[in-house]
Write a protein that holds these residues in place. Sequence first.
Motif, PDB file in Angstrom:
ATOM      1  N   VAL A 163       0.848  -1.200   0.000  1.00 36.05           N
ATOM      2  CA  VAL A 163       0.000   0.000   0.000  1.00 36.05           C
ATOM      3  C   VAL A 163       0.881   1.247   0.000  1.00 36.05           C
ATOM      4  CG1 VAL A 163      -1.743   1.293   1.298  1.00 36.05           C
ATOM      5  CG2 VAL A 163      -1.882  -1.209   1.163  1.00 36.05           C
ATOM      6  N   LEU A 164       1.952   1.233   0.773  1.00 37.57           N
ATOM      7  CA  LEU A 164       2.885   2.358   0.792  1.00 37.57           C
ATOM      8  C   LEU A 164       3.564   2.515  -0.573  1.00 37.57           C
ATOM      9  CD1 LEU A 164       4.307   4.609   2.318  1.00 37.57           C
ATOM     10  CD2 LEU A 164       5.945   2.897   3.163  1.00 37.57           C
ATOM     11  N   LEU A 169       1.103   4.099  -2.883  1.00 39.81           N
ATOM     12  CA  LEU A 169       0.965   5.515  -2.557  1.00 39.81           C
ATOM     13  C   LEU A 169       2.136   6.318  -3.119  1.00 39.81           C
ATOM     14  CD1 LEU A 169      -0.489   7.816  -1.008  1.00 39.81           C
ATOM     15  CD2 LEU A 169       0.951   7.201   0.945  1.00 39.81           C
ATOM     16  N   ALA A 193       1.752   6.625  -6.832  1.00 42.11           N
ATOM     17  CA  ALA A 193       0.719   7.594  -7.188  1.00 42.11           C
ATOM     18  C   ALA A 193       1.253   9.018  -7.078  1.00 42.11           C
ATOM     19  CB  ALA A 193      -0.504   7.415  -6.292  1.00 42.11           C
ATOM     20  N   VAL A 194       2.018   9.300  -6.041  1.00 42.27           N
ATOM     21  CA  VAL A 194       2.623  10.626  -5.887  1.00 42.27           C
ATOM     22  C   VAL A 194       3.602  10.890  -7.029  1.00 42.27           C
ATOM     23  CG1 VAL A 194       4.182  11.999  -4.424  1.00 42.27           C
ATOM     24  CG2 VAL A 194       2.284  10.723  -3.399  1.00 42.27           C
TER      25      VAL A 194
END
Length: 135
Positions: free
Chosen positions: A116-117, A120, A123-124
Motif C-alpha cells: 500500500v505504501l 501511494l 501515485a505521488v
Amino acid sequence: MSEISATDALFTASLRRMELAIPLLAVVLTIALGLKTAWPVAAGFLIGSAIAYLNFRWLKATVIALTDAVTTHAAKPSVVFRFLTRFVLITVAAYVIFVSYPIAFHGFLAGLFVPVLAILLEAVYVLYQAIQQGI
C-alpha cells in the motif's frame, strides 16, 4: 492508437517501479524498526513484507491468468487454486507468528501494508510527472 500504447507503457512502468519499491521499503523500514523498537517486531515486519510481496506477485499473475481465461473462454482451475492459496499462506503465517511469538505479530501485520505504501509513493510520483508535463 499511440495514446493506448502510452497508457500501457505508463502502467507497465508503474508496476515495475512498485515491484522494486516493495522490497526496498521492506528492508529500509525493517532496519528502522529494528533500531527504534525491538528486533522481533522488525523480524515480524520483514516476514509480513515478504508475504505481502509474494501476494502482490501472485495477485498480478492471477489477474493476468483471469484475463486470459476470459478472453479465450477457457477457465483454468489453477487460477482459483492460486487465488485461494494466497489467503491460506497469509492465514497460516499470521497464526504461527501470533501463537509462537506474539510481539512479532504487530510487525507482521504492519508488514502486510508495505505494498500500500509502494502504491501511494507511485501515485505521488505519477502525479508529480503529470504536473511537470502539464497534463
